[in-house]
Scaffold this active site. Structure first.
Site, short mmCIF file in Angstrom:
data_model
loop_
_atom_site.label_atom_id
_atom_site.label_comp_id
_atom_site.label_asym_id
_atom_site.label_seq_id
_atom_site.Cartn_x
_atom_site.Cartn_y
_atom_site.Cartn_z
N LYS A 55 37.33 32.15 43.92
CA LYS A 55 37.55 31.96 42.47
C LYS A 55 38.93 31.37 42.19
O LYS A 55 39.86 31.56 42.96
CB LYS A 55 37.42 33.31 41.77
CG LYS A 55 36.04 33.94 41.92
CD LYS A 55 36.02 35.38 41.45
CE LYS A 55 36.86 36.28 42.32
NZ LYS A 55 36.70 37.71 42.00
N THR A 78 42.29 39.68 30.58
CA THR A 78 41.37 39.28 31.66
C THR A 78 41.07 40.45 32.61
O THR A 78 40.68 40.23 33.74
CB THR A 78 41.97 38.11 32.48
OG1 THR A 78 43.27 38.51 32.92
CG2 THR A 78 42.05 36.83 31.67
N GLY A 132 39.07 42.87 34.48
CA GLY A 132 37.64 42.97 34.82
C GLY A 132 36.92 41.65 34.94
O GLY A 132 35.70 41.63 35.10
N THR A 133 37.64 40.53 34.93
CA THR A 133 36.94 39.23 35.05
C THR A 133 36.19 39.12 36.37
O THR A 133 35.06 38.64 36.42
CB THR A 133 37.92 38.04 34.93
OG1 THR A 133 39.00 38.24 35.83
CG2 THR A 133 38.44 37.87 33.53
N GLY A 134 36.85 39.58 37.45
CA GLY A 134 36.23 39.46 38.77
C GLY A 134 34.98 40.32 38.88
O GLY A 134 33.93 39.86 39.37
N CYS A 135 35.06 41.56 38.40
CA CYS A 135 33.89 42.47 38.44
C CYS A 135 32.75 41.89 37.62
O CYS A 135 31.59 41.86 38.05
CB CYS A 135 34.25 43.83 37.86
SG CYS A 135 35.59 44.68 38.71
N1 LIG Z 1 42.23 32.44 31.96
C1 LIG Z 1 40.97 32.14 32.31
N2 LIG Z 1 40.25 31.27 31.59
C2 LIG Z 1 38.97 30.95 31.95
N3 LIG Z 1 38.35 31.49 33.03
C3 LIG Z 1 39.03 32.38 33.79
C4 LIG Z 1 40.37 32.75 33.47
N4 LIG Z 1 40.78 33.68 34.40
C5 LIG Z 1 39.75 33.87 35.23
N5 LIG Z 1 38.69 33.08 34.89
C6 LIG Z 1 37.38 33.06 35.55
O1 LIG Z 1 36.98 34.41 35.72
C7 LIG Z 1 36.29 34.57 36.95
C8 LIG Z 1 37.05 35.60 37.80
O2 LIG Z 1 38.13 34.93 38.42
P1 LIG Z 1 39.48 35.57 38.89
O3 LIG Z 1 40.10 34.63 39.87
O4 LIG Z 1 40.30 35.94 37.70
O5 LIG Z 1 38.95 36.88 39.60
P2 LIG Z 1 39.72 38.18 39.95
O6 LIG Z 1 41.12 37.88 40.30
O7 LIG Z 1 38.90 38.91 40.94
O8 LIG Z 1 39.78 38.97 38.60
P3 LIG Z 1 40.99 39.91 38.20
O9 LIG Z 1 42.19 39.02 38.11
O10 LIG Z 1 40.58 40.43 36.88
O11 LIG Z 1 41.12 40.92 39.29
C9 LIG Z 1 36.24 33.18 37.58
O12 LIG Z 1 35.03 32.55 37.21
C10 LIG Z 1 37.42 32.48 36.95
O13 LIG Z 1 37.26 31.09 36.95
C1 LIG Z 2 37.49 50.62 39.41
C2 LIG Z 2 38.00 49.23 39.45
N1 LIG Z 2 37.35 48.31 40.19
C3 LIG Z 2 37.81 47.03 40.24
C4 LIG Z 2 38.95 46.67 39.56
C5 LIG Z 2 39.49 45.27 39.67
O1 LIG Z 2 39.04 44.61 38.57
P1 LIG Z 2 38.86 43.06 38.43
O2 LIG Z 2 39.28 42.41 39.71
O3 LIG Z 2 37.47 42.76 38.08
O4 LIG Z 2 39.79 42.82 37.30
C6 LIG Z 2 39.61 47.65 38.78
N2 LIG Z 2 40.72 47.35 38.09
N3 LIG Z 2 39.12 48.92 38.76
#
Ligand SMILES: Nc1ncnc2c1ncn2[C@@H]1O[C@H](COP(=O)(O)OP(=O)(O)OP(=O)(O)O)[C@@H](O)[C@H]1O
Ligand SMILES: Cc1ncc(COP(=O)(O)O)c(N)n1
Length: 269
Positions: free
Chosen positions: A175, A208, A210-213
């Protein structure tokens, strides 16, 4: 009619934006029946993680068995797995039940920097779980840990994705959320043959959490319906883009995304 069913094996986020809570909300919005096996309870809000309380291995195993023996999930997502023993247990259970639609979100660190996976667990993730993954969804720092390489460019990400396929993952989605050099966020998928890019407009926001989850849960939901990986990611990308753009705006730190935004858009379009 068969009801599509997905199981998430992950941590609970009391703040409701990530973890089990994000997964269930996403499954529900995409019309999939969600089930859970909780690895750890976390006390969390938009400011950070105030506590992590792992469950026992027995508690985790029994939850997975209960779901497996009666409810037959069509896809399984893993999130926060906390330590190497839990990773090995989950991997054994996946093999035992013959599950194939496995989506691995290799959660390591929360947005605020707190660790959600013990450091010595990286090796178990690589050797036990990664080879079982239909899709693995590392962000850039996670891909660096899993491959041991530094990732600065899209070409580096392509190399990392190739290495993760060599380690046994069938599809690797690196990502791009952490690459803030561009107005466009680019997610890179490698399916073992071809690279695919998924682009979205970068939203300037601190909300942002929880975007990854949420993204990985949407992929899981779509795969549980029988969709292929490319189509599942296409829908997941639209889902997370809506969830980030339609801000909820509460909490003093990294606020949650809006899990109902995707359907709101589709209904009122
Ligand atoms: N600022 C943003 N604007 C648009 N899309 C975004 C943005 N930040 C993340 N995304 C999208 O959200 C999804 C998760 O990506 P990200 O790389 O943020 O994951 P993550 O690091 O596991 O999440 P987190 O940072 O919440 O732990 C991807 O599809 C990414 O392109
Ligand atoms: C219980 C739990 N699981 C996962 C994440 C990471 O979240 P994300 O990478 O989606 O922001 C989190 N903050 N808490």
């Amino acid at each position: 009619m068969t009801v599509s069913r997905a199981l998430t094996i992950a941590g609970s986020d009391s703040g409701g934006g990530a973890g089990i809570q994000a997964d269930l909300k996403t499954f529900q919005e995409l019309g999939v029946f969600g089930m859970t096996a909780i690895t750890a309870v976390t006390a969390q809000n938009t400011l950070g993680v105030q506590g992590v309380y792992p469950l026992t291995l027995e508690a985790l195993k029994t939850q997975i068995d209960s779901v497996a023996e009666d409810l037959s999930p069509h896809a399984i997502k893993t999130g926060m797995l906390f330590n190497a023993d839990m990773i090995r247990l989950v991997s054994q259970q996946i093999v035992h039940y013959g599950w194939e639609n496995i989506i691995v979100d290799p959660v390591m660190v929360a947005k605020g920097g707190q660790s959600l996976l013990q450091e010595e667990a990286d090796e178990a993730l690589i050797t036990s779980l990664l080879p079982l993954a239909k899709v693995i969804t590392p962000n850039i720092p996670e891909a660096e840990v899993l491959t041991g390489m530094e990732i600065r460019t899209l070409d580096h990400r392509k190399d990392a994705a190739k290495r993760l396929v060599d380690l046994g993952a069938k599809n690797v989605m690196v990502k791009g959320g952490h690459d803030s050099t561009n107005d466009v966020v680019t997610d890179l998928l490698y399916d073992g043959h071809t690279f695919h890019l998924f682009e979205g407009e970068r939203k300037e926001t601190k909300h942002t959490h929880g975007t990854g989850c949420t993204f990985a849960a949407a992929i899981t939901a779509e795969i549980s319906k029988g969709n292929n990986v490319l189509d599942a990611i296409q829908t997941a990308k639209a889902f997370i883009q809506s969830a980030i753009e339609d801000q909820l705006g509460f909490g003093s730190g990294h606020g949650p995304t809006n899990h109902w935004a995707y359907n709101k858009r589709n209904v009122y379009r």
